[in-house]
Write a protein that holds these residues in place. Structure first.
Motif, short mmCIF file in Angstrom:
data_model
loop_
_atom_site.label_atom_id
_atom_site.label_comp_id
_atom_site.label_asym_id
_atom_site.label_seq_id
_atom_site.Cartn_x
_atom_site.Cartn_y
_atom_site.Cartn_z
N UNK A 116 -9.39 17.38 8.57
CA UNK A 116 -7.99 17.29 8.17
C UNK A 116 -7.91 16.51 6.86
N UNK A 117 -6.77 16.58 6.22
CA UNK A 117 -6.53 15.85 4.99
C UNK A 117 -5.53 14.74 5.26
N UNK A 118 -5.82 13.57 4.71
CA UNK A 118 -4.95 12.41 4.91
C UNK A 118 -4.55 11.86 3.56
N UNK A 119 -3.29 11.52 3.45
CA UNK A 119 -2.75 10.97 2.21
C UNK A 119 -2.30 9.54 2.45
N UNK A 120 -2.76 8.66 1.59
CA UNK A 120 -2.36 7.24 1.67
C UNK A 120 -1.64 6.88 0.38
N UNK A 121 -0.34 6.85 0.44
CA UNK A 121 0.45 6.47 -0.72
C UNK A 121 0.42 4.96 -0.89
N UNK A 122 0.72 4.52 -2.12
CA UNK A 122 0.76 3.08 -2.36
C UNK A 122 1.83 2.42 -1.50
N UNK A 123 2.91 3.13 -1.24
CA UNK A 123 3.95 2.57 -0.37
C UNK A 123 3.43 2.36 1.04
N UNK A 124 2.49 3.18 1.49
CA UNK A 124 1.90 3.01 2.82
C UNK A 124 0.91 1.86 2.84
N UNK A 125 0.43 1.44 1.68
CA UNK A 125 -0.56 0.37 1.60
C UNK A 125 0.08 -0.98 1.29
N UNK A 126 1.41 -1.06 1.39
CA UNK A 126 2.07 -2.36 1.25
C UNK A 126 2.79 -2.58 -0.06
N UNK A 127 2.87 -1.58 -0.93
CA UNK A 127 3.54 -1.74 -2.21
C UNK A 127 4.98 -1.23 -2.08
N UNK A 128 5.91 -2.17 -2.00
CA UNK A 128 7.30 -1.80 -1.81
C UNK A 128 7.95 -1.29 -3.09
N UNK A 129 7.36 -1.56 -4.25
CA UNK A 129 7.91 -1.12 -5.52
C UNK A 129 6.78 -0.62 -6.40
N UNK A 130 7.14 -0.06 -7.55
CA UNK A 130 6.13 0.43 -8.48
C UNK A 130 5.30 -0.72 -9.02
N UNK A 131 4.06 -0.42 -9.42
CA UNK A 131 3.13 -1.41 -9.94
C UNK A 131 3.26 -1.43 -11.46
N UNK A 132 3.59 -2.59 -12.02
CA UNK A 132 3.75 -2.74 -13.46
C UNK A 132 2.52 -3.41 -14.04
N UNK A 133 1.84 -2.73 -14.95
CA UNK A 133 0.68 -3.26 -15.65
C UNK A 133 1.10 -3.64 -17.06
N UNK A 134 0.73 -4.85 -17.49
CA UNK A 134 1.12 -5.39 -18.79
C UNK A 134 -0.10 -5.65 -19.65
N UNK A 135 0.14 -6.04 -20.89
CA UNK A 135 -0.97 -6.30 -21.78
C UNK A 135 -1.80 -7.50 -21.38
N UNK A 136 -1.15 -8.52 -20.79
CA UNK A 136 -1.88 -9.71 -20.37
C UNK A 136 -2.09 -9.75 -18.87
#
Length: 768
Positions: A52-72
């Motif tokens: 079977x195929x399983x999908x693990x979204x970031x929201x399922x892994x504990x991320x309630x909002x989008x992940x913001x990556x910055x320069x620093x």
């Protein structure tokens, strides 16, 4: 090497069943004629493992909002686990991200690492600057293990020279809908209980636990109690994941499930499911036995048999399973005599922070290095502090919090701070001082610790009004530093130095000295903490009243309710008791969990707020909850607090809290349902976190549209307070009465002073 066992461990008699493989006779194959083709038999489809195929979204892994990556702050690590009974044949990453429109496409990209191995690079689309993009990247399944780290590193450039890494134009947002896609197949695990609790529960799986429980038929009270203790044990293991326990009467879970589901089956010598009817293979037992077997129709699915001579043996086998897990081995374990579990003390649930002594942060950690961070802008670190909901923190001086922390010397100490928050509410800000601002004693201690980092401590009081039953204490190191110049006529670049901060494990929070006192009914306390039943972690002061005629949905509701309480407090319900007789329940001094419908004795009470399943197929009869109806309503014949009857065909359930009419200070929480569809609605509400948060007050109606909560009736109080604090607490709700008492106290005091002064004057006159 000598192995010493505790007495209760020695009571487990472990016997590994060995199965001898029948001897095989090897014969030389016949050589076919040269003209005859060699026939190769095809493997039967039944032998192929389920895939079977399983999908693990970031929201399922504990991320309630989008992940913001910055320069620093350009890196984000995503952690996920794999079950031991699964094999990944293919894996890929599906990313949805939005880059800054200021990025240079040829120089900006996103690197993806799996367990510190570079998997590939996703670039910024030249034709779609600043717009959402989607990319897919293959992951090497050979690198996947029980615990895995997926790291995203953002490399961004907005200019070819003289860049400021802290420029606000450097950002990339990764959507919480991004997913890790895995092609999984089942593994045939050995029939050995040494791997227990796997495959029934795997700590690396963040999905909700679903464990079917099989009975020979409608279970009696003894079987239900044993299954309830087992459900609370697995619930304590599942914790925040949640747990579902479908009840099956004389049938096994479907063998074609993808992924396959392991199950637990209860059987006695006299009552056993049909698949255990073979007396030669499953002979009668002479005591509690735990046995691990394959599913009759699927070798990739395991069944745990809990067997015994009677219900007492089943309960003892379950207790041995919960207490002696590390000693289990082999496919079959016979359980000897077990002493009862050690008695518990009030409010000593493992998931609750102790309230009788100062608690070190080291006792509250979920994993090592939880309170350590690094980077120019490190993320906050924190601790979960779960408390009994009846902790009385009204109008006190605050909760002592002693914080010890270490940090790298900041480049700009005037603007560097350690911010402390409780439940996202700001508490205080502590200065991170530079080396030249510290005393000689701190310098000496710094030299002893080694390195060039600072070491500070702070004592403060946490406002008690901000404290609830679930709390998050967070610490944020905000380092201020001087960055390089990005001016074109004065271009300077330097490599930023990583900053480090740590909250010492020896920091303490002191919740001792507080009383326990609370107004009930409060269904929020039941939904969030299992209170008042969780006051004793083993539920030794809890009695469950179940219907006489059990069906699958009712038994599943019982198991999932006990499993939910076990998840909240972290301990099995060894002391829970069950009955189906209201007379026994009325005479027992215990908190009552009622399942099904009201007994006739309670149904006849005039002050009962809600009744289900009276003469109609679906009936809701209760009391109006509007406090004061208008005059027009009165003219229409609707009197205040009049009974209301509504007949309906759709499913409906309710949760009601009230004081026990037989025992003062004891509570009744009723989970009311009549038909299987009502129980299914109730189970869904108790399993959904949003629906549980909606439970409040003394009455919660559950319909397909959601949960509607309200407060009906008068409150009552549980717990104890000193008399003077009890008097002051209850007078604050009645200011007029409080003013009258104050005035009376002043008058009585004045009269007393007047009498004393008259007596002193009389004595002086007599002496004169």
């Amino acid at each position: 090497m000598t192995l010493s066992l505790k007495p209760w461990m020695a009571a487990l008699v472990l016997s590994a069943a060995t199965q001898a493989a029948p001897a095989a006779t090897v014969r030389a194959p016949a050589v076919p004629a040269p003209s005859a083709p060699v026939a190769v038999p095809a493997a039967p489809a039944a032998d192929l493992p389920p895939v079977w195929q399983r999908s693990r979204r970031l929201s399922d892994l504990g991320y309630a909002s989008d992940v913001m990556l910055l320069g620093i702050r350009n890196s984000q690590q995503i952690e996920f686990g794999l079950r031991r009974d699964r094999l990944v044949s293919a894996a890929r990453l599906s990313l949805e991200f939005t880059p800054s429109p200021s990025l240079i496409p040829g120089l900006s990209h996103l690197r993806v690492y799996l367990n510190d191995r570079l998997m590939g690079v996703l670039g910024v689309d030249h034709d779609r600057p600043g717009q959402a993009q989607r990319g897919e990247l293959a992951l090497d399944p050979r690198l996947l293990g029980d615990f895995n780290r997926l790291r995203l590193e953002f490399v961004g450039h907005y200019a070819e020279a003289c860049e400021d890494p802290a420029n606000s134009a450097l950002w990339l947002s990764v959507s919480r809908d991004s997913a890790i896609l895995l092609d999984e197949q089942a593994l045939s695990l050995p029939g050995d209980l040494a791997h227990f609790p796997a495959p029934f529960f795997d700590g690396q799986d963040n999905a909700a636990l679903e464990l079917p429980v099989v009975f020979a038929g409608a279970p009696g009270l003894g079987e239900q109690r044993a299954a309830a203790v087992l459900a609370s044990y697995f619930g304590s293991l599942a914790g925040w994941r949640g747990a579902r326990f479908p009840a099956l009467f004389d049938r096994l879970p479907e063998a074609g499930d993808k992924p396959p589901r392991a199950a637990v089956a209860f059987a006695t010598n006299d009552r056993r499911p049909t698949f255990l009817a073979d007396a030669a293979r499953f002979p009668a037992v002479d005591g509690p036995v735990l046995e691990l077997i394959d599913h009759p129709d699927n070798p990739y699915t395991k069944l745990l048999l809990v067997r015994g001579r009677d219900d007492a043996d089943l309960l003892r086998a379950v207790e041995a399973l919960a207490l002696g897990g590390p000693l289990l081995r082999g496919s079959r374990v016979a359980v000897g005599e077990l002493p009862p579990p050690a008695p518990r003390q009030p409010y000593d649930a493992p998931n609750w922070t102790p309230t009788d002594r100062p608690v070190r942060f080291a006792e509250l950690l979920d994993y090592p290095q939880q309170l350590q961070v690094s980077g120019l802008q490190p993320p906050p670190v924190g601790l979960d502090i779960n408390l009994p909901p009846d902790l009385f923190v009204w109008r006190n001086q605050g909760i002592p919090l002693r914080t010890q922390y270490r940090y790298s010397v900041p480049g700009n100490p005037e603007d560097s701070r350690l911010n402390i928050r409780l439940n996202d509410q700001f508490l205080t800000s502590l200065e991170l001082r530079g080396r030249e601002q510290r005393s000689e004693l701190e310098e000496l201690r710094l030299a002893v610790r080694g390195g060039d980092s600072g070491s500070e401590s702070s004592d403060l009081l946490v406002p008690s009004l901000k404290v609830g039953d679930r709390n998050r204490l967070s610490f944020s190191f905000d380092f201020a530093s001087v960055s390089a110049s990005a001016q074109r006529d004065r271009c300077l670049t330097n490599l930023p130095v990583a900053m480090h901060g740590a909250i010492d494990d020896n920091s303490t929070i002191d919740l001792s000295g507080y009383h326990h006192y609370m107004a009930l009914p409060d269904l929020r306390a039941f939904a969030r903490s299992g209170f008042p039943f969780s006051r004793m972690a083993d539920l030794s002061e809890t009695l469950v009243l179940v219907p006489r005629e059990a069906h699958e949905e009712q038994v599943a509701t019982l198991l999932e309710t006990l499993g939910g309480i076990g998840a909240q407090i972290g301990y099995p319900a060894f002391g829970v008791r069950l009955t189906d007789d209201w007379q026994v329940a009325a005479q027992t001094d215990a908190d009552l969990l009622l399942l099904g419908d009201w007994p006739q004795a309670l149904r006849e009470r005039a002050d009962l707020e809600v009744k289900l399943a009276a003469p109609y197929d679906r009936l809701l009869a209760g009391r109006a909850v509007r406090a004061q109806p208008t005059g027009r309503q009165l003219e229409g014949g609707v009197a205040p607090q009049a009974a209301v009857e509504i007949a309906a065909e759709a499913p409906i359930a309710a949760v009601v809290g009230m004081q026990s009419p037989q025992h003062v200070g004891r509570s009744i929480v009723a989970l009311l349902a009549a038909q299987p569809a009502d129980y299914a609605l109730l189970r869904g509400a108790l399993a959904d976190s949003g629906s549980r948060e909606a439970l409040a007050g003394s009455l919660a109606l559950i319909r397909s549209s959601g949960v509607s909560s309200q407060f009906v009736g008068e409150p009552y109080y549980v717990g104890q307070l000193p008399w003077w604090l009890l008097l002051w607490f209850h007078l604050t709700g009645h200011p007029v009465l409080m003013a009258a008492v104050a005035a009376l106290t002043i008058v009585l005091g004045a009269v007393l002073v007047w009498v004393l002064l008259r007596a002193v004057a009389r004595r002086r006159l007599e002496k004169a």
